[in-house]
Design a protein around this motif. Sequence first.
Motif, PDB file in Angstrom:
ATOM      1  N   THR A  90      94.643  31.796  37.027  1.00 16.96           N
ATOM      2  CA  THR A  90      93.631  32.534  37.779  1.00 16.96           C
ATOM      3  C   THR A  90      92.906  31.692  38.810  1.00 16.96           C
ATOM      4  O   THR A  90      92.066  32.190  39.511  1.00 16.96           O
ATOM      5  N   SER A  91      93.197  30.434  38.879  1.00 16.68           N
ATOM      6  CA  SER A  91      92.521  29.595  39.864  1.00 16.68           C
ATOM      7  C   SER A  91      93.552  28.981  40.798  1.00 16.68           C
ATOM      8  O   SER A  91      93.717  27.777  40.829  1.00 16.68           O
ATOM      9  N   PRO A  92      94.225  29.833  41.544  1.00 18.04           N
ATOM     10  CA  PRO A  92      95.344  29.338  42.333  1.00 18.04           C
ATOM     11  C   PRO A  92      94.943  28.314  43.384  1.00 18.04           C
ATOM     12  O   PRO A  92      95.737  27.473  43.751  1.00 18.04           O
ATOM     13  N   PHE A  93      93.711  28.381  43.864  1.00 25.16           N
ATOM     14  CA  PHE A  93      93.336  27.467  44.927  1.00 25.16           C
ATOM     15  C   PHE A  93      92.815  26.141  44.405  1.00 25.16           C
ATOM     16  O   PHE A  93      93.135  25.084  44.915  1.00 25.16           O
ATOM     17  N   THR A  94      92.017  26.214  43.344  1.00 28.26           N
ATOM     18  CA  THR A  94      91.405  24.981  42.866  1.00 28.26           C
ATOM     19  C   THR A  94      92.222  24.341  41.760  1.00 28.26           C
ATOM     20  O   THR A  94      92.097  23.156  41.508  1.00 28.26           O
ATOM     21  N   GLY A 123      98.904  28.817  42.129  1.00 25.97           N
ATOM     22  CA  GLY A 123      99.404  29.845  43.048  1.00 25.97           C
ATOM     23  C   GLY A 123     100.860  29.696  43.454  1.00 25.97           C
ATOM     24  O   GLY A 123     101.326  30.369  44.371  1.00 25.97           O
TER      25      GLY A 123
ATOM     26  N   GLN B 156      97.773  36.994  41.343  1.00 21.94           N
ATOM     27  CA  GLN B 156      98.538  36.770  42.566  1.00 21.94           C
ATOM     28  C   GLN B 156      98.313  37.853  43.615  1.00 21.94           C
ATOM     29  O   GLN B 156      98.279  37.572  44.805  1.00 21.94           O
ATOM     30  N   LEU B 159      95.748  37.554  46.379  1.00 16.73           N
ATOM     31  CA  LEU B 159      96.108  36.545  47.369  1.00 16.73           C
ATOM     32  C   LEU B 159      97.098  37.122  48.368  1.00 16.73           C
ATOM     33  O   LEU B 159      97.007  36.893  49.564  1.00 16.73           O
ATOM     34  N   ALA B 182      86.889  34.911  35.615  1.00 12.37           N
ATOM     35  CA  ALA B 182      88.310  34.602  35.514  1.00 12.37           C
ATOM     36  C   ALA B 182      88.952  34.379  36.881  1.00 12.37           C
ATOM     37  O   ALA B 182      89.855  33.576  37.027  1.00 12.37           O
ATOM     38  N   ALA B 185      87.599  31.288  41.548  1.00 12.68           N
ATOM     39  CA  ALA B 185      88.029  30.444  42.654  1.00 12.68           C
ATOM     40  C   ALA B 185      88.811  31.253  43.683  1.00 12.68           C
ATOM     41  O   ALA B 185      88.533  31.188  44.875  1.00 12.68           O
ATOM     42  N   GLY B 186      89.752  32.039  43.205  1.00 11.59           N
ATOM     43  CA  GLY B 186      90.570  32.832  44.104  1.00 11.59           C
ATOM     44  C   GLY B 186      89.746  33.805  44.930  1.00 11.59           C
ATOM     45  O   GLY B 186      89.889  33.879  46.149  1.00 11.59           O
TER      46      GLY B 186
END
Lengths: 323, 323
Positions: A90-94, A123, B156, B159, B182, B185-186
């Motif tokens: 769930t934190s694709p960027f960080t 991600g 996903q 994004l 949850a 960040a995204g």
Amino acid sequence: MSENSFSDNSFIDKLLKGDKRTVSRSISIVEHGNSRARDLLKSIYSKTGSAYRIGLTGPPGAGKSTLTNQLTKYYRNLGKTVAVIAVDPTSPFTGGALLGDRVRMSEIGSDEGVFIRSMATRGSLGGLSKTASDAADVLDAAGYDVILFETVGVGQSELDIARTADTTLVVLVPESGDSIQAMKAGLMEIADLFVMNKSDRPGADSAIIALQTMLMMKSHDETSWLPRIIKSIATENSGIEDIAREIESHRQYLLSNDSFQKKRELNSRIRIKEIVEDQIRSEIWTKERETSLNNSLEKVVLGRISPYHLAEDIIEEYKSQFE
Amino acid sequence: MSENSFSDNSFIDKLLKGDKRTVSRSISIVEHGNSRARDLLKSIYSKTGSAYRIGLTGPPGAGKSTLTNQLTKYYRNLGKTVAVIAVDPTSPFTGGALLGDRVRMSEIGSDEGVFIRSMATRGSLGGLSKTASDAADVLDAAGYDVILFETVGVGQSELDIARTADTTLVVLVPESGDSIQAMKAGLMEIADLFVMNKSDRPGADSAIIALQTMLMMKSHDETSWLPRIIKSIATENSGIEDIAREIESHRQYLLSNDSFQKKRELNSRIRIKEIVEDQIRSEIWTKERETSLNNSLEKVVLGRISPYHLAEDIIEEYKSQFE
């Protein structure tokens, strides 16, 4: 030892003996997914196949981490060694690690027979089930009896976990109505058993009935496995034995016919396809081709060349190197 | 007209004139993603670029469908034509359409200036943003002024939507705490504006303060866009004008510097990579290679050959055809 190959076998030996530092480094290697990772995984593959792989998924806040902890303690009491892979999609960027980690570490992390690892998927497309399978192979070869995968069920990730696990638990709470609705079809397909956690909360029984109704509507024949719904209160260690018993029933079911082999074949199939596609992808997107692509983007946005024309050019150029 | 090529231009002509049946058929074609889809998209690409692309995402039950309906009506009142693409990433196995569709159809579906389409992603890896972009190109070429993408934010998919849209709305409700946690960040990265829907419910103000605090922690400089939080009660049509105004502010911001061009370049880059990878993937997985893979799976599960060895064999064999 050479850092770049496994021709010196001392690294592999230490891994197969279950040396925790080596296990940890091996997982870091497979997370990179490069040629070194492939060499490692090829070297150890014949030593895998003994560990039982259990997936836990469900909406945020369902108590998956607590349940994972309790199951870990349960299996430890039976004398089994346990590895936990907590996947955070769930934190694709960080690419942050799971919140529950520090709690988990203090409770079971000091046990010599337990290995815990967080993985963030950052991600990457199609990366989760491949990386989780790779990590599971490492842990399997290192001798862990049980591997628990834990992930938040958000669309793709619970499918990826189901593709990696022998038995998949879907963890819900009485308030999960919305999430069940949203993930219905997917959850129904992947669950080998449902856990209704926090079952002392209001609405637990009606949530179970609703879920049961949905399960009944699913077509099945006499020989197919019918997922049961197990109640638990993970924080009070209630229901854990029931869950473990149902996992064992499912394992026995898989072994009693050719389901176990078939399930692992299906998982392997998906995994091999991902390996092939990852490899080709990394071959296509060399620094040179990335630069060339970047230099053409302005023309694309201004409508002078279509994305499909540009893609064709790149593909032709990629293939021409094999001529 | 030949069904297999677009050399006869009457199909394209009808599409460019906005004929709804032709638009609908064109989207079905691009959903298949085959050579015919590529031909179509290449033919129309020079006619795209005018439509403004807005993405809406957020947890299940946040009211995205209602909000989409209200925004559609708002833009219609301004005389703009609107196309809605509702993407459902949550039913990967059954590929079902969104529940809200029937409701939607009865309310705005009969309007000649509105086009509505559901798309299910069927668990395909990396397919959503490509297919959504392709469909958007069709709608853009067909002359729709505004394209609204709506999807459940589950890892996903949000994004993917952000990669397709010029402006991305993240829709939340006061009870979204868990989901925010949850997806934190995204969501922070993709949101150009937040909508706190159902803002008459208890906890709305504290949820906004919590979100505001998270936004403040995000690093930004004077020139960067700072997402605002807009309150709404979509079912009562309250806050819709504020949202539309904020979308327009964001659009003006993008146009005032080179952000608009840069954002579309970034989106094109991702899209072109997906086109390349999809194409290569479909070339690799011929019926013959699928069969050959299936026949080798037993050996893999029994530990006689590793997934990595088998993958290498497949890759070598694929490349050998270009020699």
